[in-house]
Structure formats: C-alpha cells, structure tokens
Design an enzyme around this catalytic site. Sequence first.
Site, PDB file in Angstrom:
ATOM      1  CG  ASN A  90      -0.224  11.306   0.917  1.00 47.82           C
ATOM      2  OD1 ASN A  90      -1.113  10.467   1.056  1.00 47.82           O
ATOM      3  ND2 ASN A  90      -0.214  12.165  -0.072  1.00 47.82           N
ATOM      4  CD  GLU A 140     -11.398   8.360  -4.436  1.00 42.88           C
ATOM      5  OE1 GLU A 140     -10.985   9.158  -3.591  1.00 42.88           O
ATOM      6  OE2 GLU A 140     -11.310   7.129  -4.324  1.00 42.88           O
ATOM      7  CB  CYS A 192      -0.839  12.360  -4.812  1.00 46.77           C
ATOM      8  SG  CYS A 192      -2.427  13.070  -4.343  1.00 46.77           S
ATOM      9  CD  GLU A 196      -8.383   9.147  -7.478  1.00 50.78           C
ATOM     10  OE1 GLU A 196      -7.414   9.749  -7.999  1.00 50.78           O
ATOM     11  OE2 GLU A 196      -9.533   9.206  -7.927  1.00 50.78           O
ATOM     12  CB  VAL A 221      -5.864  -5.430   6.678  1.00 47.99           C
ATOM     13  CG1 VAL A 221      -7.260  -4.837   6.659  1.00 47.99           C
ATOM     14  CG2 VAL A 221      -5.499  -5.888   8.072  1.00 47.99           C
ATOM     15  N   GLY A 222      -5.447  -5.296   3.630  1.00 46.29           N
ATOM     16  CA  GLY A 222      -5.898  -4.729   2.353  1.00 46.29           C
ATOM     17  C   GLY A 222      -6.218  -5.814   1.338  1.00 46.29           C
ATOM     18  N   GLY A 260      -3.817  -2.679  10.018  1.00 47.59           N
ATOM     19  CA  GLY A 260      -2.853  -3.732   9.698  1.00 47.59           C
ATOM     20  C   GLY A 260      -2.159  -3.446   8.382  1.00 47.59           C
ATOM     21  CB  THR A 261       0.519  -5.257   6.654  1.00 49.71           C
ATOM     22  OG1 THR A 261      -0.079  -6.559   6.526  1.00 49.71           O
ATOM     23  CG2 THR A 261       1.390  -5.209   7.892  1.00 49.71           C
ATOM     24  N   GLY A 262      -0.799  -4.028   4.302  1.00 45.53           N
ATOM     25  CA  GLY A 262      -1.445  -4.215   2.995  1.00 45.53           C
ATOM     26  C   GLY A 262      -1.756  -5.675   2.732  1.00 45.53           C
ATOM     27  N   PRO A 263      -0.737  -6.547   2.790  1.00 47.29           N
ATOM     28  CG  PRO A 263       1.327  -7.515   2.347  1.00 47.29           C
ATOM     29  CD  PRO A 263       0.702  -6.255   2.877  1.00 47.29           C
TER      30      PRO A 263
END
Length: 480
Positions: free
Chosen positions: A149, A460, A281, A247, A208-209, A203-206
């Site tokens: 976002n 943070e 957010c 967060e 790379v993350g 890359g994607t969440g699964p």
Amino acid sequence: MEILNYIDGQFAKASSGRTLNNVNPATGQVYGSIPDSGQADVESAVKAAKAAFPSWSKLTAAERSEHMMAVANGINERLDELAQAESTDNGKPLKLAQSVDIPRARDNFAFYATAILHDVSESHDMGDQGFNYTLRRPIGVAACISPWNLPLYLFTWKIAPALAAGNTVVAKPSEITPATAYLLSQILDEVNFPKGVLNIVHGTGPGVGEQLVSHPEVPIISFTGGSETGKHISRIAAPLFKKLSLELGGKNPNILFADCDFDTMLSTTMRSSFANQGQICLCGSRILVERPIYDRFVKAFVAKTKQLRVGPPDQTGVQIGAVVSQAHRDKILSYIQLAIDEGGTVECGGASPTMEGDAKGGFYVNPTIITGLNMDCRTNQEEIFGPVVTIMPFDTEQEALELANATNYGLSATVWTNNLKRAHRVASEVHAGIVWVNSWLVRDLRTPFGGVKASGVGREGGFEALRFFTEPKNVYIHLT
Ligand code: NAD
C-alpha cells in the site's frame, strides 16, 4: 520494466528463471516482470548478508551514517522517477506519491542515518558498589518484509533502522508493487553502498517471505502486512525464538464530538477516509458521530465524497486512483455487497465507475459511505482496506469509547473535540497504538509507531526501532 533481484551487490534473475507479471492497476495491463524467487535465491541473499555483517556492524556510527545519507540523497535525486514508478505500480494518484510517499521514504533513511549519531546507551550508578551499563549490539541478518500500500515508504521504514543499528538485511517488497524497491537497488548500486549489506529479493510470500522467516541464519524479522499473515509468521518464528515485530491490519475509529471545528474535521475526515483509495492502514474506516451533528455530518460528508474525482492516477486533478489489483477490487466490492446484506444503506458510491480508454480495464471503486449498521456486523469488524467507510451515531463519551474499542484491531484512532479534558480522556481510553487529536497522519519520526491487539506487536519508529534491532547486554562492574 524487467525487475531483478539485488544480491551481494549484483543484479540477478531468479535462479529458477521464473518470473511473475507486474500489472498496472490503472489499466489492468501487464507492464513488466519480476523474479519469482525461491529458496536458492533467499539462500544466496542470506549468505551475502551474513558475510557482510562483521564489517558493516563494526563501522562507526558516523561511517554507517554517511553510507545511509548517500541513499537518502539518491532517493531525493530520483524523487520524480520513484513517484512515477510507485503510482504506476500501485494505482495511487501521482501527486500523492510525489508529495507524501517518496519524500517520507527519503526521510526514513535520513532520520536513521542521523539518529544513530545521537543515540545513547544507559549507565546506572550503584553507589560505592559499582555501576552497570548497557551495550546494545546489532543482531545479525534481519528480514524486512513489506506490503503493497505504501511500497517504498514502508520498505525503507524497516530497512533504515535495521541498517542504522548495524545489522545487514534481506528485504522482500510486496510482489504486487515491486518497482520502487528495484529502483532503490539501482540507487544502492550508484552510491556504492557496501555489497551484501542490503539485499533485495523479489517474489511471493510463500516463495520468499516464508523462506526468510524460517531461515535459521535470520534471527530477527520485521513484518508489515495483514493480520492473518502475521499470525502465520508468528507460528513459524515463535518456536525458533526469533525477535519479531508485526505491524498488521486496522479498523480504525474516527470519533467526532459535536463541539469540534466542523469544517476542519470534515476536510481531514475526507482524507483519513479516502486517501490512497482508503488503502492506508491508518485510514479511519468507522466514523462515530455525536448525535447533535450526525445528520449535518452525513449530509456534508456524502456531498463532498460525491465530488471526489475518480480516475487514472496520472491525470491532473484525480483524487481517487485505482485500487491495487483486480482481486483487491473484487474483495472491496464483495464487502459492499455484504454491508447491504447486513442491512446497511449505501449513501454514495457502492460500485466500480465506468471508465474510458486505457482505464477501461483498470481496477476502480467509487468512494463509498454506508450507514445503518451496528458495530457487531462483519462490515464493522473486518478490515476492508478500500474506499469504504461506515458511519454510526453515539450519545455519550462512554458509548463512543465502547464502540471505538469494540473490534479486535487497535492500530490508530482520531478524536475531534475542542474539550481539552475530554481529548486527553478519550486519547487515553481508546485502545489503539496511535491517537490523533484534531488531526490525522501527522508524523514525528521520533515517536514509537505500532498497534495493539490484532494490529500488531512490537513498535517501529524513532529510537524504539533502533532498540528493536539490537540485543541489549548489561555489564556490571563491581568496585569493591
Ligand atoms: P500481506 O500480509 O498479504 O503481505 C504482506 C507481505 O508479506 C508481502 O510482501 C507478502 O508477499 C508477504 N507474505 C505473504 N505471505 C507470507 C508468508 N507466508 N510468509 C512471509 N511473508 C509473506 O499484506 P498486503 O495485502 O500486502 O498488505 C495489506 C495489509 O497490510 C493490510 O492488512 C494493512 O492493514 C496492513 N498494513 C499494516 C500497516 C501497519 O503499519 N500496521 C501498514 C501498512 C499495511
């Protein structure tokens, strides 16, 4: 634009050669590709970050500061290009990216580059017995994972304190908005930022993350994104005893008392509801209005919202751009249908506008106001994260607080009143990490930032983030 990873100071495709499409949400057209990275790429990035850690962590604060200021200046020099890239990637009005997102990303680097020059550590005098002091040491390789976002702003918000504190970083931007992170890697290259200190893997969440979160050589994770993803990450990180900052989502209340400055409140509430298509957010999505001004507010708010110009983000005068993806547009529209099914009245908006030309294939939602719902319904409990707000009346301060606190989230709130005592009372009682009184989105980088309940854990911002990215060690010196 072909986006590449940046690992150990080198630009590279995913080792598998696989790519993902990058879609422009204003047109719905694919306009580039990003590496669909996986375990091997994460492995290379962690290895590079680990190798760079001893030298980066041993630099003096002044030396680290100099490297980081070069990045801040690099962002400043490419401000327009970055803003254009962010607007194309995300669908947000170009003006917003130019005036808020990218300047704030530059400021994140500049703030932490200078904060480390003024940081102090504690010393405690134990009288004749001796004294103790606290050493704060960098931890190692930090994983920084961010959402779509506010792509560069949130990416740098976590990377900058991690680097300033002396850690090296493997960072993963959202696969939906990768362009500004790629331009940041070009800036790192241009300013000769030390190799391996900041690695960017796309890359994607699964793909790379999750590889990063579970990696044994990554002891610290800073994540910003959805609460469900945060939950999933916690499950992986907790048994590995990793340090974790989350967060997460929000369902923020705006509490409007009848004695507020109506016009200022109205124009700020327009922004806090619909800025960035409601995809901040910190946007207020539940507007609680004291009964004496309820009708006046609904009428004025609906009238102003109907005047908002929805359109392609690069067009002059457009206030509401595209939402970030087709899937997200469909999710927002499904929540509007849910609100109707739950008995709500759509006062304005409620659908996608008909667009022309290239924008025909884009993902747009008219700003939408819903009344007539109670606080228990799903529309008022779940995060929609789009240009959709609900309005509810209240009669007493106590009732306003009960309504404000009646969700699982607790990120931010705004309070509008000219009653000083009430402002302090409500700010103290509303269960949220950030409260704005008679304002919204004002940022002081020295303050801690974060939510409570399902909106996150950890903080943070400010010196708090420098603390998060270090491990404290107390040293006791006995003099007797
Ligand atoms: P998301 O949780 O889907 O994704 C966020 C990031 O996490 C992305 O980079 C994604 O690829 C990655 N990711 C996804 N699955 C993962 C996994 N299993 N392991 C590791 N990483 C994974 O969120 P989003 O849709 O990109 O962003 C919107 C959400 O972010 C909203 O809920 C919004 O409220 C929240 N948000 C919170 C703040 C805050 O400061 N509290 C700020 C901005 C956005």
